[in-house]
Enzyme design. Sequence first.
Site, PDB file in Angstrom:
ATOM      1  N   ARG A  19      24.445  47.633  35.716  1.00 46.13           N
ATOM      2  CA  ARG A  19      24.782  46.785  36.873  1.00 46.13           C
ATOM      3  C   ARG A  19      25.037  47.648  38.106  1.00 46.13           C
ATOM      4  O   ARG A  19      24.573  47.347  39.204  1.00 46.13           O
ATOM      5  CB  ARG A  19      26.014  45.962  36.492  1.00 46.13           C
ATOM      6  CG  ARG A  19      26.500  44.974  37.490  1.00 46.13           C
ATOM      7  CD  ARG A  19      27.578  44.115  36.826  1.00 46.13           C
ATOM      8  NE  ARG A  19      28.544  43.585  37.747  1.00 46.13           N
ATOM      9  CZ  ARG A  19      28.408  42.443  38.396  1.00 46.13           C
ATOM     10  NH1 ARG A  19      27.326  41.720  38.222  1.00 46.13           N
ATOM     11  NH2 ARG A  19      29.349  42.012  39.209  1.00 46.13           N
ATOM     12  N   LYS A  63      31.829  35.376  33.026  1.00 47.23           N
ATOM     13  CA  LYS A  63      33.097  35.791  33.643  1.00 47.23           C
ATOM     14  C   LYS A  63      33.516  34.864  34.771  1.00 47.23           C
ATOM     15  O   LYS A  63      34.678  34.479  34.869  1.00 47.23           O
ATOM     16  CB  LYS A  63      32.992  37.232  34.162  1.00 47.23           C
ATOM     17  CG  LYS A  63      34.276  37.736  34.775  1.00 47.23           C
ATOM     18  CD  LYS A  63      34.206  39.178  35.198  1.00 47.23           C
ATOM     19  CE  LYS A  63      35.519  39.633  35.820  1.00 47.23           C
ATOM     20  NZ  LYS A  63      35.483  41.025  36.201  1.00 47.23           N
ATOM     21  N   HIS A 110      27.939  48.747  31.741  1.00 44.26           N
ATOM     22  CA  HIS A 110      28.228  48.381  33.133  1.00 44.26           C
ATOM     23  C   HIS A 110      27.490  49.308  34.108  1.00 44.26           C
ATOM     24  O   HIS A 110      27.287  48.956  35.261  1.00 44.26           O
ATOM     25  CB  HIS A 110      29.733  48.402  33.383  1.00 44.26           C
ATOM     26  CG  HIS A 110      30.184  47.341  34.319  1.00 44.26           C
ATOM     27  ND1 HIS A 110      30.049  45.997  34.050  1.00 44.26           N
ATOM     28  CD2 HIS A 110      30.740  47.424  35.550  1.00 44.26           C
ATOM     29  CE1 HIS A 110      30.521  45.304  35.074  1.00 44.26           C
ATOM     30  NE2 HIS A 110      30.937  46.148  35.995  1.00 44.26           N
ATOM     31  N   TYR A 119      33.061  50.063  44.012  1.00 46.38           N
ATOM     32  CA  TYR A 119      32.371  49.804  42.754  1.00 46.38           C
ATOM     33  C   TYR A 119      31.160  50.721  42.586  1.00 46.38           C
ATOM     34  O   TYR A 119      30.911  51.248  41.511  1.00 46.38           O
ATOM     35  CB  TYR A 119      31.942  48.331  42.746  1.00 46.38           C
ATOM     36  CG  TYR A 119      31.230  47.872  41.511  1.00 46.38           C
ATOM     37  CD1 TYR A 119      31.937  47.538  40.366  1.00 46.38           C
ATOM     38  CD2 TYR A 119      29.849  47.732  41.499  1.00 46.38           C
ATOM     39  CE1 TYR A 119      31.290  47.094  39.234  1.00 46.38           C
ATOM     40  CE2 TYR A 119      29.192  47.289  40.369  1.00 46.38           C
ATOM     41  CZ  TYR A 119      29.920  46.955  39.242  1.00 46.38           C
ATOM     42  OH  TYR A 119      29.268  46.519  38.124  1.00 46.38           O
ATOM     43  N   ARG A 137      26.219  41.238  34.020  1.00 44.17           N
ATOM     44  CA  ARG A 137      27.140  41.916  33.110  1.00 44.17           C
ATOM     45  C   ARG A 137      26.558  41.861  31.695  1.00 44.17           C
ATOM     46  O   ARG A 137      25.760  40.981  31.373  1.00 44.17           O
ATOM     47  CB  ARG A 137      28.499  41.221  33.127  1.00 44.17           C
ATOM     48  CG  ARG A 137      29.249  41.372  34.431  1.00 44.17           C
ATOM     49  CD  ARG A 137      30.515  40.512  34.446  1.00 44.17           C
ATOM     50  NE  ARG A 137      31.156  40.595  35.744  1.00 44.17           N
ATOM     51  CZ  ARG A 137      30.849  39.817  36.778  1.00 44.17           C
ATOM     52  NH1 ARG A 137      29.926  38.877  36.669  1.00 44.17           N
ATOM     53  NH2 ARG A 137      31.473  39.966  37.935  1.00 44.17           N
ATOM     54  N   HIS A 147      31.267  40.027  44.304  1.00 44.36           N
ATOM     55  CA  HIS A 147      32.474  40.721  44.733  1.00 44.36           C
ATOM     56  C   HIS A 147      33.128  39.954  45.877  1.00 44.36           C
ATOM     57  O   HIS A 147      32.466  39.224  46.609  1.00 44.36           O
ATOM     58  CB  HIS A 147      32.150  42.148  45.190  1.00 44.36           C
ATOM     59  CG  HIS A 147      31.824  43.065  44.049  1.00 44.36           C
ATOM     60  ND1 HIS A 147      31.241  44.292  44.228  1.00 44.36           N
ATOM     61  CD2 HIS A 147      32.017  42.943  42.707  1.00 44.36           C
ATOM     62  CE1 HIS A 147      31.078  44.878  43.067  1.00 44.36           C
ATOM     63  NE2 HIS A 147      31.542  44.079  42.122  1.00 44.36           N
TER      64      HIS A 147
END
Length: 188
Positions: free
Chosen positions: A139, A68, A136, A171, A40, A162
Amino acid sequence: MNVVNPIRCKKQLEAVKGYLRGKNKRDYLLFMVGITSALRISDILSLKVNHVWDGKKPAEFIELNEKKTGKYKRFPVTPNLKKAIKEYMAEYDGCPDDYLFVSRVGKNKPISRQYAVMMLNQACDMVGVEESFGTHGMRKTWGYWAFKSGISLDYISIALNHRSIAETKRYLGLLQEDLDNIYLQVNL
């Protein structure tokens, strides 16, 4: 929050690399780290020079705890990323403890997320990437090309931290792509 997409065209991906490489080695390295690491932007911006450079050559692995999730992450420095690190370090004149993507504003502060978004959008606009792209998107680009290279969604899901393969498919935009292909295959 805007939905961003991966760069799905290899020619456009290479064009973004070429544009950034010619414009600014720091921004080129940021893009290379983003598309080769699945990190990220908060983790990318927190990298220090000593994460990627041992004083003489690029590191073999980059290791950190993700902001995160707090989870430990280690990944190898790919040959393409090594080249980008060497090019950047050939022009670098700071300290090993400095931020890798140091801003020109302030003393030893990383560039801002806003600058990263603006820089990436400008590069994508310059080479004709029409889909919405942002930090993002780097990624997502890694995940998309990992999948297209035949890497199992199980592994991609683990690399992206995930909870499920279904989350990874959503995603990466694969569910819609899969559904589109089903309609095209049926072709009644």
